[in-house]
Design a protein around this motif. Structure first.
Motif, PDB file in Angstrom:
ATOM      1  N   LEU A   9      74.816  89.498  18.161  1.00 51.09           N
ATOM      2  CA  LEU A   9      75.611  89.798  16.977  1.00 51.09           C
ATOM      3  C   LEU A   9      75.052  91.021  16.258  1.00 51.09           C
ATOM      4  O   LEU A   9      75.815  91.887  15.817  1.00 51.09           O
ATOM      5  N   LEU A  10      73.742  91.121  16.151  1.00 49.09           N
ATOM      6  CA  LEU A  10      73.129  92.294  15.521  1.00 49.09           C
ATOM      7  C   LEU A  10      73.445  93.554  16.315  1.00 49.09           C
ATOM      8  O   LEU A  10      73.765  94.599  15.729  1.00 49.09           O
ATOM      9  N   TYR A  22      73.916 101.944   7.777  1.00 50.09           N
ATOM     10  CA  TYR A  22      73.944 101.157   6.551  1.00 50.09           C
ATOM     11  C   TYR A  22      72.820 100.121   6.554  1.00 50.09           C
ATOM     12  O   TYR A  22      72.179  99.895   5.538  1.00 50.09           O
ATOM     13  N   PHE A  23      72.575  99.491   7.703  1.00 49.06           N
ATOM     14  CA  PHE A  23      71.499  98.511   7.777  1.00 49.06           C
ATOM     15  C   PHE A  23      70.135  99.172   7.615  1.00 49.06           C
ATOM     16  O   PHE A  23      69.214  98.563   7.066  1.00 49.06           O
ATOM     17  N   ALA A  24      69.992 100.392   8.096  1.00 51.44           N
ATOM     18  CA  ALA A  24      68.715 101.094   7.969  1.00 51.44           C
ATOM     19  C   ALA A  24      68.458 101.525   6.526  1.00 51.44           C
ATOM     20  O   ALA A  24      67.324 101.470   6.039  1.00 51.44           O
ATOM     21  N   PRO A  33      58.889  99.913  -0.388  1.00 50.73           N
ATOM     22  CA  PRO A  33      59.246  98.618   0.211  1.00 50.73           C
ATOM     23  C   PRO A  33      58.187  98.127   1.196  1.00 50.73           C
ATOM     24  O   PRO A  33      57.709  98.878   2.038  1.00 50.73           O
ATOM     25  N   GLN A  34      57.813  96.876   1.051  1.00 48.31           N
ATOM     26  CA  GLN A  34      56.883  96.236   1.979  1.00 48.31           C
ATOM     27  C   GLN A  34      57.656  95.596   3.144  1.00 48.31           C
ATOM     28  O   GLN A  34      57.135  95.482   4.238  1.00 48.31           O
ATOM     29  N   ILE A  35      58.883  95.177   2.861  1.00 50.69           N
ATOM     30  CA  ILE A  35      59.751  94.564   3.866  1.00 50.69           C
ATOM     31  C   ILE A  35      60.920  95.519   4.089  1.00 50.69           C
ATOM     32  O   ILE A  35      61.565  95.941   3.123  1.00 50.69           O
ATOM     33  N   PRO A  36      61.201  95.897   5.334  1.00 49.66           N
ATOM     34  CA  PRO A  36      62.307  96.829   5.583  1.00 49.66           C
ATOM     35  C   PRO A  36      63.645  96.270   5.097  1.00 49.66           C
ATOM     36  O   PRO A  36      63.904  95.063   5.152  1.00 49.66           O
ATOM     37  N   ALA A  37      64.489  97.160   4.616  1.00 49.13           N
ATOM     38  CA  ALA A  37      65.807  96.759   4.119  1.00 49.13           C
ATOM     39  C   ALA A  37      66.637  96.135   5.228  1.00 49.13           C
ATOM     40  O   ALA A  37      67.423  95.204   4.980  1.00 49.13           O
ATOM     41  N   ARG A  38      66.479  96.602   6.452  1.00 46.94           N
ATOM     42  CA  ARG A  38      67.230  96.065   7.579  1.00 46.94           C
ATOM     43  C   ARG A  38      66.951  94.577   7.768  1.00 46.94           C
ATOM     44  O   ARG A  38      67.857  93.794   8.022  1.00 46.94           O
ATOM     45  N   VAL A  39      65.698  94.173   7.605  1.00 46.76           N
ATOM     46  CA  VAL A  39      65.318  92.768   7.761  1.00 46.76           C
ATOM     47  C   VAL A  39      65.957  91.915   6.667  1.00 46.76           C
ATOM     48  O   VAL A  39      66.520  90.848   6.937  1.00 46.76           O
ATOM     49  N   LEU A  40      65.883  92.378   5.437  1.00 45.63           N
ATOM     50  CA  LEU A  40      66.450  91.617   4.320  1.00 45.63           C
ATOM     51  C   LEU A  40      67.967  91.523   4.420  1.00 45.63           C
ATOM     52  O   LEU A  40      68.549  90.455   4.200  1.00 45.63           O
ATOM     53  N   LEU A  41      68.614  92.630   4.760  1.00 46.37           N
ATOM     54  CA  LEU A  41      70.066  92.631   4.865  1.00 46.37           C
ATOM     55  C   LEU A  41      70.535  91.746   6.009  1.00 46.37           C
ATOM     56  O   LEU A  41      71.506  90.993   5.868  1.00 46.37           O
ATOM     57  N   TRP A  42      69.846  91.810   7.146  1.00 46.61           N
ATOM     58  CA  TRP A  42      70.209  90.961   8.280  1.00 46.61           C
ATOM     59  C   TRP A  42      70.004  89.483   7.934  1.00 46.61           C
ATOM     60  O   TRP A  42      70.799  88.627   8.319  1.00 46.61           O
ATOM     61  N   ALA A  43      68.949  89.160   7.194  1.00 41.47           N
ATOM     62  CA  ALA A  43      68.727  87.776   6.771  1.00 41.47           C
ATOM     63  C   ALA A  43      69.846  87.302   5.853  1.00 41.47           C
ATOM     64  O   ALA A  43      70.293  86.151   5.952  1.00 41.47           O
ATOM     65  N   LEU A  44      70.329  88.178   4.974  1.00 41.78           N
ATOM     66  CA  LEU A  44      71.449  87.805   4.102  1.00 41.78           C
ATOM     67  C   LEU A  44      72.717  87.566   4.907  1.00 41.78           C
ATOM     68  O   LEU A  44      73.464  86.620   4.637  1.00 41.78           O
ATOM     69  N   VAL A  45      72.969  88.413   5.906  1.00 41.35           N
ATOM     70  CA  VAL A  45      74.152  88.233   6.757  1.00 41.35           C
ATOM     71  C   VAL A  45      74.047  86.920   7.529  1.00 41.35           C
ATOM     72  O   VAL A  45      75.011  86.149   7.600  1.00 41.35           O
ATOM     73  N   LEU A  46      72.885  86.658   8.099  1.00 37.08           N
ATOM     74  CA  LEU A  46      72.695  85.402   8.833  1.00 37.08           C
ATOM     75  C   LEU A  46      72.832  84.191   7.917  1.00 37.08           C
ATOM     76  O   LEU A  46      73.412  83.173   8.310  1.00 37.08           O
ATOM     77  N   ALA A  65      60.575  78.036  12.631  1.00 35.95           N
ATOM     78  CA  ALA A  65      60.136  78.440  13.965  1.00 35.95           C
ATOM     79  C   ALA A  65      61.200  79.275  14.671  1.00 35.95           C
ATOM     80  O   ALA A  65      60.901  80.015  15.601  1.00 35.95           O
ATOM     81  N   ALA A  66      62.444  79.186  14.239  1.00 35.31           N
ATOM     82  CA  ALA A  66      63.537  79.929  14.863  1.00 35.31           C
ATOM     83  C   ALA A  66      63.677  81.338  14.309  1.00 35.31           C
ATOM     84  O   ALA A  66      64.645  82.028  14.614  1.00 35.31           O
ATOM     85  N   CYS A  67      62.720  81.766  13.524  1.00 35.59           N
ATOM     86  CA  CYS A  67      62.787  83.080  12.879  1.00 35.59           C
ATOM     87  C   CYS A  67      62.970  84.204  13.896  1.00 35.59           C
ATOM     88  O   CYS A  67      63.833  85.059  13.745  1.00 35.59           O
ATOM     89  N   ARG A  68      62.206  84.208  14.960  1.00 31.16           N
ATOM     90  CA  ARG A  68      62.297  85.278  15.962  1.00 31.16           C
ATOM     91  C   ARG A  68      63.603  85.199  16.739  1.00 31.16           C
ATOM     92  O   ARG A  68      64.158  86.218  17.126  1.00 31.16           O
ATOM     93  N   ALA A  69      64.111  83.989  16.970  1.00 39.15           N
ATOM     94  CA  ALA A  69      65.381  83.841  17.683  1.00 39.15           C
ATOM     95  C   ALA A  69      66.543  84.368  16.848  1.00 39.15           C
ATOM     96  O   ALA A  69      67.561  84.792  17.393  1.00 39.15           O
ATOM     97  N   LEU A  70      66.392  84.367  15.535  1.00 36.98           N
ATOM     98  CA  LEU A  70      67.434  84.884  14.650  1.00 36.98           C
ATOM     99  C   LEU A  70      67.415  86.400  14.557  1.00 36.98           C
ATOM    100  O   LEU A  70      68.327  87.000  13.996  1.00 36.98           O
ATOM    101  N   GLY A  71      66.379  87.020  15.059  1.00 36.75           N
ATOM    102  CA  GLY A  71      66.274  88.470  14.985  1.00 36.75           C
ATOM    103  C   GLY A  71      65.594  88.953  13.727  1.00 36.75           C
ATOM    104  O   GLY A  71      65.647  90.127  13.390  1.00 36.75           O
TER     105      GLY A  71
END
Length: 148
Positions: A9-10, A22-24, A33-46, A65-71
């Motif tokens: 999906l990503l 846009y994700f970047a 930023p300590q956490i990339p915007a792409r990670v935060l935005l993808w987490a919000l979408v998920l 534990a499924a954090c890596r499987a979610l991307g």
């Protein structure tokens, strides 16, 4: 047939829908930023797709534990999500939405769809973006009228 996964999906979102830029850089305006915007935005979408309505629910997802499987390759707290969304630029979100809808219209993605029977013109797209981003103030077009 391949089964759908968050990574696929990503890939679809960033490559096929061309939302990689846009994700970047979604325009969050965080100075260091300590956490990339792409990670935060993808987490919000998920979180939205998995029907986790709160930031705390998204935090539980990325700390599982499924954090890596979610991307999502970095865990963070719900306060990081709230800080990120407070500073997120609605104009860039609107522009990404309008660009995606223009591309969908150009590719005739809604050609025989009953749910998309209204014309995808600039005022219609602006109205859709205004309804989706009702909490932010409207933008002015070059002629001086509100269009977004």
């Amino acid at each position: 047939m391949n089964t759908p996964t968050p990574r696929r999906l990503l890939r679809y979102v960033t490559r096929c829908l061309r939302l990689g830029r846009y994700f970047a850089d979604p325009g969050d305006g965080r100075p260091q930023p300590q956490i990339p915007a792409r990670v935060l935005l993808w987490a919000l979408v998920l979180g939205r797709l998995l029907r986790e309505p709160s930031f705390h629910g998204v935090e539980q997802l990325v700390r599982s534990a499924a954090c890596r499987a979610l991307g999502v390759y970095q865990s963070f707290g719900d306060d990081a999500l709230s800080y990120f969304t407070e500073r997120l630029d609605p104009a860039r979100t609107r522009a990404a939405l309008i660009d995606t809808l223009h591309r969908a219209k150009r590719n005739k993605a809604f050609h025989n769809s009953a749910s998309w029977d209204w014309p995808l013109t600039e005022p219609a797209l602006a109205g859709a973006a205004r309804r989706m981003c009702a909490v932010s103030p409207p933008m002015q077009c070059e002629e001086g009228g509100d269009w977004l």
